[in-house]
Write a protein that holds these residues in place. Structure first.
Motif, PDB file in Angstrom:
ATOM      1  N   MET A  10      -7.116 -30.540  49.562  1.00 28.24           N
ATOM      2  CA  MET A  10      -8.640 -31.224  50.117  1.00 28.24           C
ATOM      3  C   MET A  10      -8.856 -32.359  49.990  1.00 28.24           C
ATOM      4  SD  MET A  10     -10.604 -27.712  48.273  1.00 28.24           S
ATOM      5  CE  MET A  10     -12.482 -28.810  48.634  1.00 28.24           C
ATOM      6  N   THR A  11      -8.399 -33.149  48.975  1.00 28.31           N
ATOM      7  CA  THR A  11      -8.414 -34.590  49.188  1.00 28.31           C
ATOM      8  C   THR A  11      -7.790 -35.293  50.198  1.00 28.31           C
ATOM      9  OG1 THR A  11      -8.574 -34.605  46.632  1.00 28.31           O
ATOM     10  CG2 THR A  11      -7.910 -36.637  47.904  1.00 28.31           C
ATOM     11  N   MET A  12      -6.403 -34.816  50.534  1.00 27.81           N
ATOM     12  CA  MET A  12      -5.547 -35.402  51.496  1.00 27.81           C
ATOM     13  C   MET A  12      -6.425 -34.816  52.891  1.00 27.81           C
ATOM     14  SD  MET A  12      -1.776 -34.317  50.425  1.00 27.81           S
ATOM     15  CE  MET A  12      -1.280 -34.695  52.062  1.00 27.81           C
ATOM     16  N   ALA A  13      -7.140 -33.761  53.239  1.00 28.78           N
ATOM     17  CA  ALA A  13      -7.461 -33.620  54.291  1.00 28.78           C
ATOM     18  C   ALA A  13      -8.956 -34.422  54.543  1.00 28.78           C
ATOM     19  CB  ALA A  13      -8.349 -32.167  54.294  1.00 28.78           C
ATOM     20  N   LEU A  45      -7.896 -28.277  60.218  1.00 25.87           N
ATOM     21  CA  LEU A  45      -7.069 -27.748  59.035  1.00 25.87           C
ATOM     22  C   LEU A  45      -7.886 -26.908  58.231  1.00 25.87           C
ATOM     23  CD1 LEU A  45      -5.659 -31.193  57.933  1.00 25.87           C
ATOM     24  CD2 LEU A  45      -4.386 -29.254  59.404  1.00 25.87           C
ATOM     25  N   GLU A  46      -7.460 -25.810  57.786  1.00 24.95           N
ATOM     26  CA  GLU A  46      -8.095 -24.774  56.793  1.00 24.95           C
ATOM     27  C   GLU A  46      -6.960 -24.037  55.946  1.00 24.95           C
ATOM     28  OE1 GLU A  46      -9.863 -20.419  57.529  1.00 24.95           O
ATOM     29  OE2 GLU A  46      -9.876 -21.673  59.420  1.00 24.95           O
ATOM     30  N   ILE A  47      -7.348 -24.007  54.653  1.00 22.32           N
ATOM     31  CA  ILE A  47      -6.496 -23.301  53.523  1.00 22.32           C
ATOM     32  C   ILE A  47      -6.892 -21.834  53.532  1.00 22.32           C
ATOM     33  CG2 ILE A  47      -5.784 -23.257  51.218  1.00 22.32           C
ATOM     34  CD1 ILE A  47      -6.052 -26.442  51.475  1.00 22.32           C
ATOM     35  N   SER A  48      -6.076 -21.056  53.553  1.00 22.21           N
ATOM     36  CA  SER A  48      -6.360 -19.668  53.635  1.00 22.21           C
ATOM     37  C   SER A  48      -5.218 -19.127  52.461  1.00 22.21           C
ATOM     38  CB  SER A  48      -6.409 -18.980  54.910  1.00 22.21           C
ATOM     39  OG  SER A  48      -6.758 -17.241  54.868  1.00 22.21           O
ATOM     40  N   GLY A  49      -5.576 -18.667  51.412  1.00 20.79           N
ATOM     41  CA  GLY A  49      -4.509 -18.080  50.310  1.00 20.79           C
ATOM     42  C   GLY A  49      -3.628 -19.300  49.944  1.00 20.79           C
ATOM     43  N   VAL A  54      -3.394 -24.504  61.027  1.00 21.00           N
ATOM     44  CA  VAL A  54      -3.756 -25.564  61.828  1.00 21.00           C
ATOM     45  C   VAL A  54      -4.381 -25.094  63.046  1.00 21.00           C
ATOM     46  CG1 VAL A  54      -2.904 -27.574  62.933  1.00 21.00           C
ATOM     47  CG2 VAL A  54      -1.685 -26.803  60.868  1.00 21.00           C
ATOM     48  N   ASN A  55      -5.420 -25.589  63.465  1.00 20.78           N
ATOM     49  CA  ASN A  55      -6.105 -25.159  64.616  1.00 20.78           C
ATOM     50  C   ASN A  55      -6.243 -23.740  64.855  1.00 20.78           C
ATOM     51  OD1 ASN A  55      -6.450 -27.945  65.246  1.00 20.78           O
ATOM     52  ND2 ASN A  55      -4.709 -27.800  66.483  1.00 20.78           N
TER      53      ASN A  55
END
Length: 125
Positions: A10-13, A45-49, A54-55
């Protein structure tokens, strides 16, 4: 462990979003050596599990397999994003012409299309 990884990503995002305007590609390298680049235009960018999507899932990476990701001016093919339309002969190497899928030609192409010369995409009209 997963919370820590999520916090780091999340920080990197946040950092990525701040720098994306300067570079046309975000490149991902996985632990098996695979390298893929995506355009930073409308990058999402999204984190899922345990996945980084990406996109809206057009590409996905398992978080534990990601070795690194970085911004670059070239995509993973090593070909820059510049397109020269009927480039001047002085900037071209007459012996090193390739099709867009990487096949080497015996000389300058005679048909219309997109080709690669000196690391640049060249459109022949």
């Amino acid at each position: 462990m997963m919370k820590r990884l999520l916090l780091i990503l999340m920080t990197m995002a946040g950092v990525l979003a701040a720098q994306a305007d300067d570079y046309p590609y975000l490149t991902f390298e996985t632990s098996d050596g695979t390298v893929q680049s995506v355009s930073t235009t409308s990058l999402k960018l999204e984190i899922s599990g345990d996945k980084l999507l990406v996109n809206d899932g057009a590409q996905s990476f398992t978080l534990t397999d990601l070795k690194k990701m970085y911004f670059s001016t070239n995509d993973a093919t090593g070909i820059d994003g510049n397109v020269n339309v009927n480039a001047q002969p002085s900037t071209l190497n007459p012996q090193l012409w390739f099709t867009i899928d990487g096949r080497m030609l015996s000389g300058k192409p005679t048909k219309k299309g997109i080709y690669i010369n000196n690391g640049h995409k060249v459109i022949i009209k």
